[in-house]
Design an enzyme around this catalytic site. Structure first.
Site, PDB file in Angstrom:
ATOM      1  N   LEU A  78      24.836 -13.632   0.268  1.00  0.00           N
ATOM      2  CA  LEU A  78      23.396 -13.387   0.400  1.00  0.00           C
ATOM      3  C   LEU A  78      22.650 -14.682   0.697  1.00  0.00           C
ATOM      4  O   LEU A  78      21.421 -14.722   0.643  1.00  0.00           O
ATOM      5  CB  LEU A  78      22.845 -12.748  -0.882  1.00  0.00           C
ATOM      6  CG  LEU A  78      23.380 -11.362  -1.236  1.00  0.00           C
ATOM      7  CD1 LEU A  78      22.803 -10.889  -2.562  1.00  0.00           C
ATOM      8  CD2 LEU A  78      23.063 -10.362  -0.135  1.00  0.00           C
TER       9      LEU A  78
ATOM     10  N   TYR B 154      32.956 -24.212 -13.772  1.00  0.00           N
ATOM     11  CA  TYR B 154      31.741 -23.404 -13.888  1.00  0.00           C
ATOM     12  C   TYR B 154      31.176 -23.492 -15.304  1.00  0.00           C
ATOM     13  O   TYR B 154      31.831 -23.120 -16.277  1.00  0.00           O
ATOM     14  CB  TYR B 154      32.015 -21.945 -13.523  1.00  0.00           C
ATOM     15  CG  TYR B 154      32.261 -21.707 -12.048  1.00  0.00           C
ATOM     16  CD1 TYR B 154      32.008 -22.687 -11.096  1.00  0.00           C
ATOM     17  CD2 TYR B 154      32.756 -20.487 -11.592  1.00  0.00           C
ATOM     18  CE1 TYR B 154      32.241 -22.474  -9.752  1.00  0.00           C
ATOM     19  CE2 TYR B 154      32.982 -20.260 -10.245  1.00  0.00           C
ATOM     20  CZ  TYR B 154      32.727 -21.261  -9.328  1.00  0.00           C
ATOM     21  OH  TYR B 154      32.960 -21.034  -7.992  1.00  0.00           O
TER      22      TYR B 154
ATOM     23  N   GLY C 194      20.380 -15.835  -1.912  1.00  0.00           N
ATOM     24  CA  GLY C 194      19.250 -14.930  -2.102  1.00  0.00           C
ATOM     25  C   GLY C 194      18.311 -14.879  -0.919  1.00  0.00           C
ATOM     26  O   GLY C 194      17.412 -14.034  -0.867  1.00  0.00           O
TER      27      GLY C 194
END
Length: 339
Positions: A212, A57, A215
């Site tokens: 999600l 990351y 998004g």
């Protein structure tokens, strides 16, 4: 914030996991050090203790920021989950993959970046289809015996491989996988075919990434805010838009944000699920934290399940056929207690 046991362990983690893939500004996006510190501080104040990162990351910056943050705080309060597998050196053929050599070198580098003596949870990041699962398990168990890792977990791997691994670990007395990280949301329910039933059987906690759907389930794409999403993504198709609109309708009915409905839907599944909520802004975290106070009524859960249902395929769909149920249970199906 409430706490859950992570899989078949005694490790207590918060009901929302903080995703830190966006900690760092490499690639032209993300949270800088100051913003990342503010996000982690707010998360801890709310009772959060479960941090998710990986060696790759932001090219290691995510782990470095976490390490600097924890260096001046109570390290033992936090549960750090990181991952190995993905490359950090394109000139070395063994600087990627699930092999033992890469596992050991990745863990040593992560420990240095995190400024800690041990990693609470180490995930295999993505299955490479090359390394024998017993090599992975033996390596993880050795790291646990050395005190460099507390628990083993696995991500983005076929169900049959995880199942084989846990059975082998049980027989050999090695540490088993206690958590499974996969993409799972109202727009991505295919893990329900094999991965989730497998996790439930082995008592593994599921930690969904993209709960999600990048998004999409907040409704932002319907409002024209496409951000970094690529054209042609299945998060933009007609079916995704249809499901998102239904999520927004339920949210309006409950007087909450669509993101709360989408996250809580994963948390109210009939197995242990702890969604990973990423944040690059403090306001995003504050919004997600409100989810813990939301409850979706049974009728709305049923509605969301129905409008987002997928074809489970064979054999799961076959098991639900009336003739199969009749022949398999002799007419006693509704009278038999289910595990």
């Amino acid at each position: 914030m409430k706490y859950k046991l992570l899989g078949r362990s005694g490790l207590k983690v918060s009901e929302l996991c903080l995703g830190t893939m966006g900690f760092g500004t490499e690639n032209g996006w993300g949270a800088d050090k100051e913003a990342s510190f503010s996000i982690m501080e707010k998360y801890a104040e709310a009772g959060g203790n479960f941090l998710d990162t990986a060696n790759i990351y932001k090219f290691g910056t995510s782990e470095k920021i976490i390490g600097e943050f924890l260096n001046a705080r109570d390290r033992d309060y936090f549960v750090i989950a990181t991952k190995y597998s993905l490359h950090d050196n394109k000139t070395n053929p063994n600087a990627s993959g699930n092999n033992r050599k890469n596992m050991m070198r990745s863990v040593e580098a992560s420990l240095q970046r995190l400024q800690t003596d041990f990693i609470d949870v180490l995930y295999l990041h993505i299955w490479d289809d090359l390394t024998p699962i017993d090599e992975v398990l033996r390596g993880l168990d050795d790291l646990i015996k050395q005190g460099k890792v507390c628990y083993a977990a696995i991500s983005d791997t076929p169900a049959w491989i995880v199942a084989k691994g846990n059975v082998m670990a049980e027989l050999m007395g090695w540490s088993q996988f206690i958590a499974l990280q996969v993409e799972y949301s109202l727009l991505q329910r295919t893990p329900e075919r094999e991965l989730l039933p497998m996790a439930k059987h082995f008592g593994m906690t599921v930690t969904p990434w993209a709960p999600l759907a990048g998004g999409a389930l907040t409704g932002k794409y319907l409002r024209g805010d496409f951000g970094r999403i690529k054209e042609g993504s299945n998060r933009l198709n007609e079916n995704s838009q249809r499901i998102t609109k239904e999520v927004m309708n339920v949210a309006e009915k409950l007087g909450v944000d669509p993101s709360h409905v989408a996250l809580k839907w994963t948390m109210q599944q009939p197995l242990s699920v702890i969604p990973i909520v990423g944040a690059t802004k403090l306001s995003q975290l504050e919004q997600n934290l409100k989810t813990i106070d939301v409850t979706i009524p049974d009728e709305d859960m049923q509605h969301l399940n129905e409008i987002s249902a997928i074809d489970l395929g064979f054999p799961m769909k076959f098991f639900k056929e009336d003739n199969v149920i009749m022949n398999n249970y002799g007419g006693f199906y509704d009278r038999i207690e289910k595990r």
